[in-house]
Design a protein around this motif. Structure first.
Motif, short mmCIF file in Angstrom:
data_model
loop_
_atom_site.label_atom_id
_atom_site.label_comp_id
_atom_site.label_asym_id
_atom_site.label_seq_id
_atom_site.Cartn_x
_atom_site.Cartn_y
_atom_site.Cartn_z
N ASP A 96 0.83 -1.20 0.00
CA ASP A 96 0.00 0.00 0.00
C ASP A 96 0.86 1.25 0.00
N ARG A 97 0.20 2.41 0.13
CA ARG A 97 0.91 3.68 0.09
C ARG A 97 1.96 3.79 1.19
N GLU A 98 1.62 3.34 2.37
CA GLU A 98 2.55 3.46 3.48
C GLU A 98 3.83 2.67 3.23
N GLU A 99 3.72 1.51 2.63
CA GLU A 99 4.91 0.72 2.31
C GLU A 99 5.75 1.41 1.25
N ARG A 100 5.09 2.03 0.27
CA ARG A 100 5.84 2.75 -0.76
C ARG A 100 6.53 3.99 -0.17
N ARG A 101 5.85 4.66 0.75
CA ARG A 101 6.46 5.82 1.39
C ARG A 101 7.67 5.41 2.22
N ARG A 102 7.60 4.26 2.86
CA ARG A 102 8.75 3.77 3.61
C ARG A 102 9.92 3.48 2.67
N ALA A 103 9.60 2.97 1.48
CA ALA A 103 10.66 2.72 0.49
C ALA A 103 11.31 4.03 0.05
N LEU A 104 10.51 5.09 -0.05
CA LEU A 104 11.06 6.40 -0.42
C LEU A 104 12.08 6.89 0.60
N LYS A 105 11.79 6.64 1.87
CA LYS A 105 12.65 7.15 2.93
C LYS A 105 13.85 6.24 3.22
N ASP A 106 13.81 5.05 2.68
CA ASP A 106 14.91 4.10 2.91
C ASP A 106 16.13 4.55 2.13
N SER A 107 17.23 4.77 2.83
CA SER A 107 18.45 5.26 2.16
C SER A 107 19.16 4.20 1.33
N ALA A 108 18.82 2.93 1.55
CA ALA A 108 19.44 1.85 0.77
C ALA A 108 18.89 1.84 -0.66
N LEU A 109 19.78 1.63 -1.61
CA LEU A 109 19.40 1.59 -3.01
C LEU A 109 18.98 0.18 -3.39
N GLY A 110 17.73 0.04 -3.88
CA GLY A 110 17.23 -1.27 -4.27
C GLY A 110 17.33 -1.50 -5.77
N VAL A 111 16.79 -2.62 -6.19
CA VAL A 111 16.84 -2.98 -7.60
C VAL A 111 16.07 -1.98 -8.46
N GLY A 112 14.87 -1.60 -7.99
CA GLY A 112 14.06 -0.65 -8.76
C GLY A 112 14.77 0.67 -8.96
N GLY A 113 15.42 1.17 -7.91
CA GLY A 113 16.15 2.42 -8.02
C GLY A 113 17.36 2.31 -8.93
N THR A 114 18.04 1.17 -8.85
CA THR A 114 19.22 0.95 -9.70
C THR A 114 18.83 0.96 -11.18
N VAL A 115 17.75 0.24 -11.50
CA VAL A 115 17.29 0.19 -12.89
C VAL A 115 16.85 1.58 -13.36
N ALA A 116 16.15 2.31 -12.51
CA ALA A 116 15.68 3.65 -12.87
C ALA A 116 16.85 4.58 -13.16
N LEU A 117 17.87 4.54 -12.32
CA LEU A 117 19.05 5.38 -12.54
C LEU A 117 19.76 5.01 -13.84
N ALA A 118 19.90 3.70 -14.08
CA ALA A 118 20.57 3.25 -15.30
C ALA A 118 19.82 3.71 -16.54
N LEU A 119 18.50 3.65 -16.51
CA LEU A 119 17.71 4.06 -17.66
C LEU A 119 17.83 5.56 -17.92
N VAL A 120 17.87 6.35 -16.87
CA VAL A 120 18.00 7.80 -17.04
C VAL A 120 19.35 8.14 -17.67
N VAL A 121 20.42 7.57 -17.14
CA VAL A 121 21.75 7.86 -17.68
C VAL A 121 21.88 7.34 -19.11
N LEU A 122 21.36 6.15 -19.36
CA LEU A 122 21.38 5.60 -20.72
C LEU A 122 20.56 6.48 -21.66
N GLY A 123 19.43 6.98 -21.17
CA GLY A 123 18.60 7.86 -21.99
C GLY A 123 19.32 9.13 -22.38
N LEU A 124 20.08 9.70 -21.45
CA LEU A 124 20.85 10.90 -21.77
C LEU A 124 21.93 10.62 -22.80
N ALA A 125 22.66 9.53 -22.61
CA ALA A 125 23.76 9.21 -23.52
C ALA A 125 23.26 8.92 -24.93
#
Length: 262
Positions: A96-125
């Motif tokens: 639910d929303r609360e679990e997603r909000r907890r993920a936002l505040k978690d300082s650890a980088l997960g798989v979803g964040g890693t993929v998102a970052l890679a796509l943004v940098v690849l998109g720029l290049a």
């Protein structure tokens, strides 16, 4: 007040060492129109590496693309990438929303964040590589204003998209998002869009690439806003930062497609 707000916008949206004082921040937080204005300056700076593809430098296209990506984060910093990573992690949460909000505040980088970052940098290049091709095909020995204009239009569009969410969004909790969205109303969107509109003809002699870049950035903001409201309950600071980065990539590719296909 206008100059103070612009100083604050430079301090928040770039790595330029100005506008870091409290007065500048407060003026900026009440002035979403400053986003697209700073976008013109940032876009102009980001377009400079594309000149390296032309004589006398004639640097290889992959090298220029790398220089473009580096320029983006040297000029703007990596703060907004944190929003991309956090939203990426929240997007893959099954809960639910609360679990997603907890993920936002978690300082650890997960798989979803890693993929998102890679796509943004690849998109720029990849966008940079396409812009270099446009410059070579249309300008011969010199990078044409068209390719540079797409970069500026995309950056102005990304900033206008973020500012639009500041104007129409409601934050789900206290934080950067609530500070910015709480100071502006939907009516403040009009000057934001009015100041962004002159970026449309920058990809001269064609109007469509710049206009398409602007519209793609705004469409990205609409999609992020819809997702954030449904999944997070509102527009957080992470959503604003992610909008800036995602809208830039979408606008660059949309501008390139409009130039090459129409």
């Amino acid at each position: 007040m206008v100059l103070t707000a612009l100083r604050g916008a430079l301090g928040f949206l770039t790595r330029v060492p100005v506008g870091r004082d409290e007065a500048a921040w407060e003026a900026f937080s009440r002035s979403p129109w400053t986003f697209p204005v700073v976008g013109y300056l940032v876009g102009g700076l980001l377009a400079v590496p594309l000149l390296l593809a032309s004589p006398p430098a004639s640097a290889p296209a992959p090298t220029v693309a790398l220089a473009f990506v580096l320029a983006v984060y040297v000029v703007t910093g990596i703060g907004h990438l944190d929003g991309v990573a956090d939203l990426g992690d929240a997007a893959v949460v099954h809960g639910d929303r609360e679990e997603r909000r907890r993920a936002l505040k978690d300082s650890a980088l997960g798989v979803g964040g890693t993929v998102a970052l890679a796509l943004v940098v690849l998109g720029l290049a990849t966008a940079a590589l396409a812009l270099i091709e446009i410059a070579a095909a249309a300008g011969g020995s010199g990078a044409p204003l068209a390719a540079l204009g797409i970069v500026v239009a995309a950056e102005v569009g990304a900033k206008a998209a973020t500012a639009t969410l500041v104007c129409v969004g409601d934050a789900p909790h206290e934080g950067l998002g609530s500070v910015l969205t709480g100071e502006s109303s939907a009516g403040a969107t009009l000057p934001v869009l009015a100041l962004a509109a002159p970026a449309a003809p920058l990809a001269w002699p064609r109007l469509l690439p710049g206009l398409t870049a602007l519209l793609a950035a705004l469409a990205t903001a609409a999609l992020v806003a819809r997702w954030a409201r449904r999944r997070l309950g509102g527009i957080s600071g992470d959503a604003l930062g992610a909008t800036n980065e995602l809208a830039r990539v979408a606008a660059l590719h949309a501008g390139v497609i409009a130039w090459t296909r129409f």
